[in-house]
Write an enzyme that holds these catalytic residues in place. Structure first.
Site, PDB file in Angstrom:
ATOM      1  N   HIS A 125     -15.575  79.311  -0.993  1.00  0.00           N
ATOM      2  CA  HIS A 125     -16.680  78.841  -2.356  1.00  0.00           C
ATOM      3  C   HIS A 125     -16.586  80.343  -3.201  1.00  0.00           C
ATOM      4  O   HIS A 125     -17.600  79.855  -4.057  1.00  0.00           O
ATOM      5  CB  HIS A 125     -17.708  78.580  -1.596  1.00  0.00           C
ATOM      6  N   CYS A 126     -16.347  81.468  -2.781  1.00  0.00           N
ATOM      7  CA  CYS A 126     -16.705  82.535  -3.674  1.00  0.00           C
ATOM      8  C   CYS A 126     -15.476  83.205  -3.958  1.00  0.00           C
ATOM      9  O   CYS A 126     -15.446  83.422  -5.379  1.00  0.00           O
ATOM     10  CB  CYS A 126     -17.399  83.404  -2.760  1.00  0.00           C
ATOM     11  N   ILE A 127     -14.649  83.908  -3.142  1.00  0.00           N
ATOM     12  CA  ILE A 127     -13.591  84.803  -3.692  1.00  0.00           C
ATOM     13  C   ILE A 127     -12.690  84.283  -4.821  1.00  0.00           C
ATOM     14  O   ILE A 127     -12.300  84.993  -5.693  1.00  0.00           O
ATOM     15  CB  ILE A 127     -12.704  85.547  -2.423  1.00  0.00           C
TER      16      ILE A 127
ATOM     17  N   ASP B 263     -15.633  83.742  -8.112  1.00  0.00           N
ATOM     18  CA  ASP B 263     -16.476  84.757  -8.664  1.00  0.00           C
ATOM     19  C   ASP B 263     -15.876  85.495  -9.763  1.00  0.00           C
ATOM     20  O   ASP B 263     -16.761  86.019 -10.787  1.00  0.00           O
ATOM     21  CB  ASP B 263     -17.112  85.663  -7.444  1.00  0.00           C
TER      22      ASP B 263
END
Length: 440
Positions: free
Chosen positions: A275-277, A280
């Site tokens: 959900h991030c890398i 972002d």
């Protein structure tokens, strides 16, 4: 009594009522920790199914202990609702909602905006509001602050406190979880930072770092994941080069790891998930354009990582060509659709894109994942194999390992029955008899 002192007293005496908006991978573990620390907690979510499960004490998040959730609900310390009017009862509100990308790879902050508007309607004087969702620098002050003030009629810094404190959830991590992971807090004003940091200190065991502003805390979170994205992009590019040079990239990394300083190991794979890398850096690049700045190094790494699913399929095709087999019509068995090993989370999983690319090439694709029996992607659901039999492996032209699960998979059994294996995660590094295995 000042707002600051009043809240500090309520924090120390456990009189704070906590509200957590969003009961997903970030929100539910946070709500559980707040309730375990002795603060009555209300969870808010727009999905009735999640609310119903929480209120029945049924857990759906891997990092939450089933028995703890059930006990907290039964003791009245944790409840959930779709009704945002209960925000009026909360003294501390954490917003932990998704921040995905839209179809143009630009930030979709609609969940943050909608949640903020809903909270603002019922926000009362003397409340702390914290955004935990990963987003671009400026979101807290440029988006949330005016929405909260306009919707509530209250003044930030005088009537309520506002801060950003980025989530640091690593699903499946057996060492660092919500309770003991260090936290960063950046408030709108020094008093907000001090009070909200005090709230986290009363709940969590990890160090609380007090940043000078929400923008610093927001950029810090982006830095964490962009750092990983760039370094994974570097190692993925080197993996492609090493393949051309007939050098084992995995052995190269192991050799480099022996240096006790100046080197941090990163590993190649079929792409980035979670959900991030993967997301972002897009937030940062999008915001940077507002300042006329081009994030060339970051965007270069994103291009490398985004191409890895296609590269995985291309490499598979070359392996099959050695044995006079085409991708079109080949029977491909994908091993693992979770975005990382030993978890049941497939958000942004590169394995799903790998499957799509194989299907575009005309391959017959099946998958097995001991943690994920089916996944939903866009408008369809794809079901996995219920078990991995010798017959299924033998009937496949090639096995492509896209997740390095350590549980529920017998790699020796797979090696003994497979015709060909393409291991993109070095999951079979301890398997003997590796003649039929190729590495990324």
């Amino acid at each position: 009594m000042s707002l600051k002192q009043n809240l500090l007293d309520k924090i120390n005496s456990k009189q704070i009522i906590v509200g957590v908006v969003g009961l997903g991978y970030v929100g539910l573990p946070l709500a559980v920790e707040k309730a375990k620390a002795g603060y009555k907690t209300i969870g808010f979510d727009v999905q009735p199914s999640k609310v119903e499960m929480v209120n029945q004490g049924i857990n759906y998040i891997g990092d939450v202990v089933d028995s703890e959730l059930k006990e907290l609900v039964e003791n009245g310390m944790l409840s959930a609702t779709c009704d945002f009017s209960f925000v009026k009862d909360a003294d501390f509100i954490a917003v932990a909602v998704p921040t995905p990308l839209d179809q143009y790879q630009q930030p979709d902050i609609s969940y943050v905006r909608d949640s903020t508007i809903a909270v603002a309607q019922y926000l009362r004087k003397g409340t702390m509001v914290v955004l935990e969702s990963t987003t671009y620098p400026g979101t807290t002050e440029e988006l949330m602050l005016p929405l909260l003030e306009e919707g509530s009629g209250l003044k930030c810094g005088e009537d309520f406190y506002l801060a950003f404190s980025p989530e640091r959830v690593d699903p499946g991590n057996l060492i660092y979880q919500t309770k003991n992971t260090p936290k960063v807090v950046g408030g709108v004003g020094r008093d907000a930072t001090e009070v909200i940091a005090a709230m986290y200190r009363n709940v969590l065991q990890g160090e609380i770092f007090e940043a000078s502003s929400p923008r610093v805390a927001e950029m810090e979170k982006i830095l964490e994941n962009t750092y990983r994205n760039v370094n994974i992009g570097l190692i993925n590019e080197l993996a492609m080069l090493c393949n051309k040079m007939n050098i084992n990239i995995w052995e190269v990394i192991e050799a480099a790891k022996t240096k006790p300083f100046g080197f941090t190991p990163f590993y190649p794979g079929p792409g980035l998930g979670g959900h991030c890398i993967p997301l972002d850096p897009y937030y940062l690049s999008w915001k940077a354009r507002e300042y006329g700045f081009h994030t060339s190094m970051i965007e270069a790494s994103m291009m490398v990582n985004d191409r890895m699913p296609e590269y995985t399929v291309e490499r598979t095709g070359k392996i099959l060509n050695k044995f006079k087999k085409a991708l079109n019509g080949a029977k491909v068995l994908i091993l693992g659709v979770a975005y990382k090993g030993d978890i049941d989370d497939y958000r942004e999983s590169p394995a799903i894109r790998v499957i799509e690319e194989f299907e575009k090439a005309g391959s017959e694709v099946q998958y097995y994942d001991p943690f994920i029996t089916e996944y939903k992607e866009k408008s369809h659901t794809k079901k996995g194999l219920p078990e991995l039999t010798a017959e299924t492996i033998q009937n496949s032209d090639i096995i492509v390992i896209t997740t390095n699960h350590t549980k529920g998979v017998d790699y020796d059994f797979i090696q003994q029955n497979a015709k060909h294996i393409f291991d993109t995660k070095n999951a079979m590094k301890n398997v003997t008899g590796r003649e039929n295995i190729e590495l990324l």
